[in-house]
Scaffold this motif. Structure first.
Motif, PDB file in Angstrom:
ATOM      1  N   ALA A  94       0.976  -1.288  -0.074  1.00  0.00           N
ATOM      2  CA  ALA A  94       0.007  -0.107   0.029  1.00  0.00           C
ATOM      3  C   ALA A  94       1.008   1.167  -0.026  1.00  0.00           C
ATOM      4  O   ALA A  94       0.553   2.069  -0.795  1.00  0.00           O
ATOM      5  CB  ALA A  94      -0.999  -0.075   1.114  1.00  0.00           C
ATOM      6  N   TYR A  95       2.189   1.208   0.922  1.00  0.00           N
ATOM      7  CA  TYR A  95       2.788   2.350   0.936  1.00  0.00           C
ATOM      8  C   TYR A  95       3.329   2.570  -0.655  1.00  0.00           C
ATOM      9  O   TYR A  95       3.479   3.765  -1.147  1.00  0.00           O
ATOM     10  CB  TYR A  95       4.165   2.166   1.672  1.00  0.00           C
ATOM     11  CG  TYR A  95       3.644   2.878   3.208  1.00  0.00           C
ATOM     12  CD1 TYR A  95       4.232   3.960   3.603  1.00  0.00           C
ATOM     13  CD2 TYR A  95       3.337   2.098   4.156  1.00  0.00           C
ATOM     14  CE1 TYR A  95       3.977   4.674   4.585  1.00  0.00           C
ATOM     15  CE2 TYR A  95       2.974   2.516   5.352  1.00  0.00           C
ATOM     16  CZ  TYR A  95       3.511   4.047   5.375  1.00  0.00           C
ATOM     17  OH  TYR A  95       3.358   4.469   6.810  1.00  0.00           O
ATOM     18  N   GLY A 141       7.848   3.243   0.248  1.00  0.00           N
ATOM     19  CA  GLY A 141       7.607   3.429   1.715  1.00  0.00           C
ATOM     20  C   GLY A 141       8.510   4.655   2.324  1.00  0.00           C
ATOM     21  O   GLY A 141       8.159   5.407   3.068  1.00  0.00           O
ATOM     22  N   PRO A 142       9.793   4.578   2.300  1.00  0.00           N
ATOM     23  CA  PRO A 142      10.659   5.363   3.007  1.00  0.00           C
ATOM     24  C   PRO A 142      10.359   6.931   2.691  1.00  0.00           C
ATOM     25  O   PRO A 142      10.463   7.806   3.403  1.00  0.00           O
ATOM     26  CB  PRO A 142      11.997   5.139   2.720  1.00  0.00           C
ATOM     27  CG  PRO A 142      12.065   3.735   2.326  1.00  0.00           C
ATOM     28  CD  PRO A 142      10.506   3.430   1.660  1.00  0.00           C
ATOM     29  N   GLN A 143      10.253   7.058   1.407  1.00  0.00           N
ATOM     30  CA  GLN A 143       9.894   8.507   1.063  1.00  0.00           C
ATOM     31  C   GLN A 143       8.540   8.913   1.515  1.00  0.00           C
ATOM     32  O   GLN A 143       8.531  10.234   2.069  1.00  0.00           O
ATOM     33  CB  GLN A 143       9.564   8.456  -0.461  1.00  0.00           C
ATOM     34  CG  GLN A 143      10.524   7.747  -1.420  1.00  0.00           C
ATOM     35  CD  GLN A 143      11.973   8.562  -1.663  1.00  0.00           C
ATOM     36  OE1 GLN A 143      11.690   9.684  -1.493  1.00  0.00           O
ATOM     37  NE2 GLN A 143      12.968   7.806  -1.752  1.00  0.00           N
ATOM     38  N   VAL A 144       7.304   8.088   1.568  1.00  0.00           N
ATOM     39  CA  VAL A 144       6.393   8.737   2.366  1.00  0.00           C
ATOM     40  C   VAL A 144       6.413   8.940   3.673  1.00  0.00           C
ATOM     41  O   VAL A 144       6.084   9.901   4.400  1.00  0.00           O
ATOM     42  CB  VAL A 144       5.224   7.476   2.094  1.00  0.00           C
ATOM     43  CG1 VAL A 144       3.732   7.894   2.822  1.00  0.00           C
ATOM     44  CG2 VAL A 144       4.772   7.352   0.514  1.00  0.00           C
ATOM     45  N   ASP A 145       7.297   7.935   4.424  1.00  0.00           N
ATOM     46  CA  ASP A 145       7.554   8.295   5.758  1.00  0.00           C
ATOM     47  C   ASP A 145       8.019   9.406   6.029  1.00  0.00           C
ATOM     48  O   ASP A 145       7.942  10.326   6.958  1.00  0.00           O
ATOM     49  CB  ASP A 145       8.564   7.049   6.096  1.00  0.00           C
ATOM     50  CG  ASP A 145       8.710   6.825   7.500  1.00  0.00           C
ATOM     51  OD1 ASP A 145       8.186   7.596   8.308  1.00  0.00           O
ATOM     52  OD2 ASP A 145       9.715   6.266   8.027  1.00  0.00           O
ATOM     53  N   VAL A 150       8.608  -2.494   6.777  1.00  0.00           N
ATOM     54  CA  VAL A 150       7.681  -1.232   7.274  1.00  0.00           C
ATOM     55  C   VAL A 150       8.117  -1.261   8.958  1.00  0.00           C
ATOM     56  O   VAL A 150       7.840  -0.051   9.460  1.00  0.00           O
ATOM     57  CB  VAL A 150       6.113  -1.567   7.097  1.00  0.00           C
ATOM     58  CG1 VAL A 150       5.540  -0.291   7.560  1.00  0.00           C
ATOM     59  CG2 VAL A 150       6.171  -1.828   5.913  1.00  0.00           C
ATOM     60  N   ALA A 151       8.921  -1.883   9.511  1.00  0.00           N
ATOM     61  CA  ALA A 151       9.264  -1.686  10.874  1.00  0.00           C
ATOM     62  C   ALA A 151      10.134  -0.664  10.958  1.00  0.00           C
ATOM     63  O   ALA A 151      10.368   0.004  11.949  1.00  0.00           O
ATOM     64  CB  ALA A 151       9.884  -2.917  11.438  1.00  0.00           C
TER      65      ALA A 151
END
Ligand code: KG4
Ligand code: ZN
Length: 331
Positions: free
Chosen positions: A164-165, A179-183, A269-270
């Motif tokens: 999903a990320y 994922g890391p970019q959205v975070d 995702v952790a």
């Protein structure tokens, strides 16, 4: 006991050497991200070819770093699945060559078990424990009453969190893996969109992220069509808050029900900062552990640790019929 770990299930070629399921002597990771970035995701055939190109080099680097000889290795643990079948087979065959050549026993490891065992590197696992597994392909809550005993309490009914990320990131035009970019962007934004919290009060430990993903994507398209200005940080923060609210509430409920000694978080995702903060703020009765970032995403140290505990428990290795499986249950 020195265990060599080999991990090639997706787009990282990794070889490790770990002593007694804890002390990492070497953990070499050759990432293919820059190659797959161009295509917006992992291209399986390219991944296999890159593993072939890189694997001998990664073995050499790991052995040099650990400063040991092949005869010092007691066990080889290799990821047997789930994953890209072509990629898995490169790691498995390379591991078999070393096993055969030096007479070292070999054992196949389920990838998610590896993610869970990454936690033992920095904190001793104490049972019973609850593991929240959040990766590109998995989202599940697992209860462990002893080593290598996995009881699945619930899992995603559709998309994994990481998936999903990555899809939300793609719609926002952010590079792979998203994922890391959205975070990162979420850290600078506010939860202004009030996205739904799927299955928050479903009364079980299952998850669903495809509805949320579609809602986020549709909202983005609608705003775009109306030529509205969209704050990407606010958008990312709103998505992240919705996802982490559900993950943390279900983990907290499962923790209360099962009286565990610790909660551990596993999988790519952790690494998420929002998840780390919310987990630590909400779960205060027992310690919550996350592996450091380098052990969250795919790596062979986690496979060696899992191999150590699996071998200790079962006291048996696999034979040369050991195969790779694109789907493989946690065991
Ligand atoms: O565990 P992993 O390395 O590979 C699988 O076994 O799937 O997980 C990769 C996933 C990707 O979807 C990636 O976007 C996500 O983990 N990820 C993150 C973060 N770092 C990696 N998702 C959210 N926030 C992060 N900081
Ligand atoms: Zn993984």
């Amino acid at each position: 006991m020195i265990v060599m770990g080999v991990e090639t299930s997706c787009d990282e070629t990794s070889v490790s050497l770990v002593e007694d399921g804890k002390r990492v002597l070497a953990n070499e990771v050759l990432s293919q991200i820059d190659i797959h970035k161009e295509y917006g995701g992992v291209v399986p055939e390219i991944a296999s070819r890159e593993h072939v190109k890189g694997i001998v080099f990664v073995f050499d680097q790991a052995m040099k770093k650990a400063n040991i000889n092949y005869k010092d290795i007691d066990l080889i643990a290799v990821t047997a699945g789930p994953g890209l079948i072509g990629s898995l087979l490169i790691g498995i065959n390379a591991a078999k060559v070393i096993s055969l050549n030096y007479g070292i026993p070999i054992i196949g490891i389920q990838h998610i078990a590896g993610h869970i065992y990454a936690n033992n590197i920095e904190h001793d696992m104490e049972f019973p424990l609850l593991a929240l597994v959040v990766s590109g392909g998995h989202t599940e809550l697992v209860l462990m009453e002893s080593h290598y005993d996995f009881q699945k309490l619930g899992e995603t009914q559709d998309d994994a969190v990481g998936e999903a990320y990555d899809k939300v990131a793609r719609i926002l035009g952010l590079p792979y893996p998203g994922g890391p970019q959205v975070d990162k962007l979420a850290q600078q934004g506010k939860d202004t969109f009030s996205f739904p919290r799927p299955m928050l009060d479903s009364g079980d430990f299952n998850f669903s992220f495809s509805g949320l993903k579609s809602k986020v994507i549709n909202t983005y398209h609608n705003l775009n069509q109306r030529k509205a200005t969209i704050s990407t940080p606010d958008f990312c923060r709103s998505f992240q808050e919705a996802v982490t609210d559900v993950l943390v509430k279900k983990t907290n409920d499962a923790m209360n029900l099962h009286n565990v000694k610790q909660v551990i978080v596993a999988g790519g995702v952790a690494a998420n900062q929002g998840l780390r903060e919310k987990m630590r703020q909400t779960i205060t009765d027992v310690p919550v552990y996350f592996p450091s970032i380098k052990y969250c995403t795919d790596n062979a140290a986690m496979i060696a640790v899992a191999g150590y505990f699996k071998y200790k428990k079962e006291q048996k290795a696999d034979d040369y019929l050991l195969n790779g499986f694109s789907r493989l249950e946690l065991k």
